[in-house]
Design an enzyme around this catalytic site. Sequence first.
Site, PDB file in Angstrom:
ATOM      1  N   TYR A   1     115.722  63.056  -9.290  1.00 45.58           N
ATOM      2  CA  TYR A   1     115.835  62.064 -10.373  1.00 45.58           C
ATOM      3  C   TYR A   1     117.150  61.303 -10.240  1.00 45.58           C
ATOM      4  O   TYR A   1     117.187  60.075 -10.333  1.00 45.58           O
ATOM      5  CB  TYR A   1     115.748  62.771 -11.726  1.00 45.58           C
ATOM      6  CG  TYR A   1     115.764  61.846 -12.925  1.00 45.58           C
ATOM      7  CD1 TYR A   1     114.681  61.023 -13.215  1.00 45.58           C
ATOM      8  CD2 TYR A   1     116.873  61.785 -13.764  1.00 45.58           C
ATOM      9  CE1 TYR A   1     114.699  60.171 -14.321  1.00 45.58           C
ATOM     10  CE2 TYR A   1     116.896  60.943 -14.875  1.00 45.58           C
ATOM     11  CZ  TYR A   1     115.809  60.140 -15.145  1.00 45.58           C
ATOM     12  OH  TYR A   1     115.826  59.295 -16.240  1.00 45.58           O
TER      13      TYR A   1
ATOM     14  N   SER B   1     120.023  55.307 -15.880  1.00 43.42           N
ATOM     15  CA  SER B   1     120.313  56.565 -16.577  1.00 43.42           C
ATOM     16  C   SER B   1     121.763  56.932 -16.293  1.00 43.42           C
ATOM     17  O   SER B   1     122.335  56.472 -15.285  1.00 43.42           O
ATOM     18  CB  SER B   1     119.400  57.675 -16.045  1.00 43.42           C
ATOM     19  OG  SER B   1     119.784  58.934 -16.562  1.00 43.42           O
TER      20      SER B   1
HETATM   21  N1  LIG Z   1     114.536  59.881 -22.285  1.00 47.03           N
HETATM   22  C1  LIG Z   1     115.726  59.976 -21.712  1.00 47.03           C
HETATM   23  O1  LIG Z   1     116.530  60.868 -22.048  1.00 47.03           O
HETATM   24  C2  LIG Z   1     116.143  58.980 -20.675  1.00 47.03           C
HETATM   25  C3  LIG Z   1     117.487  58.962 -20.303  1.00 47.03           C
HETATM   26  C4  LIG Z   1     117.904  58.066 -19.343  1.00 47.03           C
HETATM   27  C5  LIG Z   1     117.006  57.221 -18.771  1.00 47.03           C
HETATM   28  N2  LIG Z   1     115.690  57.259 -19.134  1.00 47.03           N
HETATM   29  C6  LIG Z   1     114.788  56.341 -18.469  1.00 47.03           C
HETATM   30  O2  LIG Z   1     114.204  55.505 -19.442  1.00 47.03           O
HETATM   31  C7  LIG Z   1     112.934  55.041 -18.964  1.00 47.03           C
HETATM   32  C8  LIG Z   1     111.902  55.248 -20.058  1.00 47.03           C
HETATM   33  O3  LIG Z   1     111.788  56.641 -20.268  1.00 47.03           O
HETATM   34  P1  LIG Z   1     111.351  57.261 -21.675  1.00 47.03           P
HETATM   35  O4  LIG Z   1     112.440  58.135 -22.109  1.00 47.03           O
HETATM   36  O5  LIG Z   1     110.873  56.183 -22.544  1.00 47.03           O
HETATM   37  O6  LIG Z   1     110.168  58.196 -21.173  1.00 47.03           O
HETATM   38  P2  LIG Z   1     108.646  58.367 -21.609  1.00 47.03           P
HETATM   39  O7  LIG Z   1     108.522  58.340 -23.086  1.00 47.03           O
HETATM   40  O8  LIG Z   1     108.187  59.550 -20.834  1.00 47.03           O
HETATM   41  O9  LIG Z   1     107.950  57.047 -21.073  1.00 47.03           O
HETATM   42  C9  LIG Z   1     107.847  56.820 -19.692  1.00 47.03           C
HETATM   43  C10 LIG Z   1     107.086  55.540 -19.523  1.00 47.03           C
HETATM   44  O10 LIG Z   1     106.954  55.289 -18.119  1.00 47.03           O
HETATM   45  C11 LIG Z   1     105.592  55.030 -17.848  1.00 47.03           C
HETATM   46  N3  LIG Z   1     105.203  55.412 -16.490  1.00 47.03           N
HETATM   47  C12 LIG Z   1     105.298  56.630 -15.907  1.00 47.03           C
HETATM   48  N4  LIG Z   1     104.777  56.586 -14.659  1.00 47.03           N
HETATM   49  C13 LIG Z   1     104.346  55.310 -14.475  1.00 47.03           C
HETATM   50  C14 LIG Z   1     103.705  54.641 -13.419  1.00 47.03           C
HETATM   51  N5  LIG Z   1     103.375  55.259 -12.266  1.00 47.03           N
HETATM   52  N6  LIG Z   1     103.425  53.332 -13.556  1.00 47.03           N
HETATM   53  C15 LIG Z   1     103.719  52.675 -14.705  1.00 47.03           C
HETATM   54  N7  LIG Z   1     104.292  53.262 -15.765  1.00 47.03           N
HETATM   55  C16 LIG Z   1     104.608  54.575 -15.641  1.00 47.03           C
HETATM   56  C17 LIG Z   1     104.817  55.832 -18.875  1.00 47.03           C
HETATM   57  O11 LIG Z   1     103.521  55.332 -18.985  1.00 47.03           O
HETATM   58  P3  LIG Z   1     102.285  56.286 -19.476  1.00 47.03           P
HETATM   59  O12 LIG Z   1     102.334  56.246 -20.988  1.00 47.03           O
HETATM   60  O13 LIG Z   1     101.094  55.631 -18.902  1.00 47.03           O
HETATM   61  O14 LIG Z   1     102.537  57.648 -18.905  1.00 47.03           O
HETATM   62  C18 LIG Z   1     105.674  55.612 -20.104  1.00 47.03           C
HETATM   63  O15 LIG Z   1     105.369  54.389 -20.718  1.00 47.03           O
HETATM   64  C19 LIG Z   1     112.650  55.815 -17.684  1.00 47.03           C
HETATM   65  O16 LIG Z   1     112.986  55.024 -16.571  1.00 47.03           O
HETATM   66  C20 LIG Z   1     113.614  56.984 -17.777  1.00 47.03           C
HETATM   67  O17 LIG Z   1     113.958  57.477 -16.505  1.00 47.03           O
HETATM   68  C21 LIG Z   1     115.246  58.113 -20.075  1.00 47.03           C
END
Ligand SMILES: NC(=O)c1ccc[n+]([C@@H]2O[C@H](COP(=O)([O-])OP(=O)(O)OC[C@H]3O[C@@H](n4cnc5c(N)ncnc54)[C@H](OP(=O)(O)O)[C@@H]3O)[C@@H](O)[C@H]2O)c1
Length: 230
Positions: free
Chosen positions: A147, A134
């Site tokens: 975070y 991130s």
């Molecule tokens: N969205 C943003 O603005 C952003 C920015 C920078 C970085 N990121 C990073 O990008 C990555 C993906 O995030 P996203 O935006 O796609 O968020 P998201 O839509 O909330 O998806 C998060 C994913 O992580 C999974 N997860 C959560 N806890 C878990 C666990 N204990 N074991 C296995 N899987 C787990 C969730 O599975 P479930 O469906 O089972 O809950 C879901 O598939 C993350 O690492 C996040 O920190 C996101």
Amino acid sequence: MLEPADRVVMVSGAARGIGRATVERLLAAGFRVSAGVREARGLAPTERLMVQRYDAESLASAEAWVSGTVARFGAVDALVNAAGINTRFAVTDADETALDQLWAVNVKGPLRLSRLVLPHLTACGVGRIVNVASLSGKRVANANAGYAISKFAVVALTQALRRAGWDDGVRATALCPGFVETDMTVSAQFPRAEMSKPGDLAAMVEMLLRLPNTAVVAELLVNCRLEMVG
Ligand SMILES: NC(=O)c1ccc[n+]([C@@H]2O[C@H](COP(=O)([O-])OP(=O)(O)OC[C@H]3O[C@@H](n4cnc5c(N)ncnc54)[C@H](OP(=O)(O)O)[C@@H]3O)[C@@H](O)[C@H]2O)c1
């Protein structure tokens, strides 16, 4: 560029958000994909897609997912660590429960999967690891210190993996987006229309997986608004 045909990619957090978009993009490009999920959320297996339970808080589930992938496809060529949480933890919080969970899911999860797949990545000579870190792994922009701490650690983990795997052709990248329009940002104080899209991140993942050993992106910083980072 490396061709996708027959390359096996494991994607964690595969049922939603950036992970789901990555699975769909890689399948369309011709990769074989092993999706790690807690709930499938409609993600159905096909000839080139296996779907297996993976919970970042369970070492046993990481081991079972990696061995299940090798049993099914006979190899692992790449790992995309997309699973993550953004539980709140401020430096003033005395209760460290949220910090412990951030550490377990965002840091120990990718570390364990990387350790378990490294022998397989080494075997193929062009192994790839993409850690979805991130911009919060590059600067601290709000009160959620927990975070940011976890994402700075993911950037450090990525550098450590570059060292560990370099001589065997393993290349590791920290992908560092700002806001992405997923469930994680539904309550963010930023217009959703102006956020990066999961499909755009997925396109970057595909590009990272296709670059040769001699053209390596250490960190890919992705802005959806003007800010100076790094
Ligand atoms: N969205 C943003 O603005 C952003 C920015 C920078 C970085 N990121 C990073 O990008 C990555 C993906 O995030 P996203 O935006 O796609 O968020 P998201 O839509 O909330 O998806 C998060 C994913 O992580 C999974 N997860 C959560 N806890 C878990 C666990 N204990 N074991 C296995 N899987 C787990 C969730 O599975 P479930 O469906 O089972 O809950 C879901 O598939 C993350 O690492 C996040 O920190 C996101």
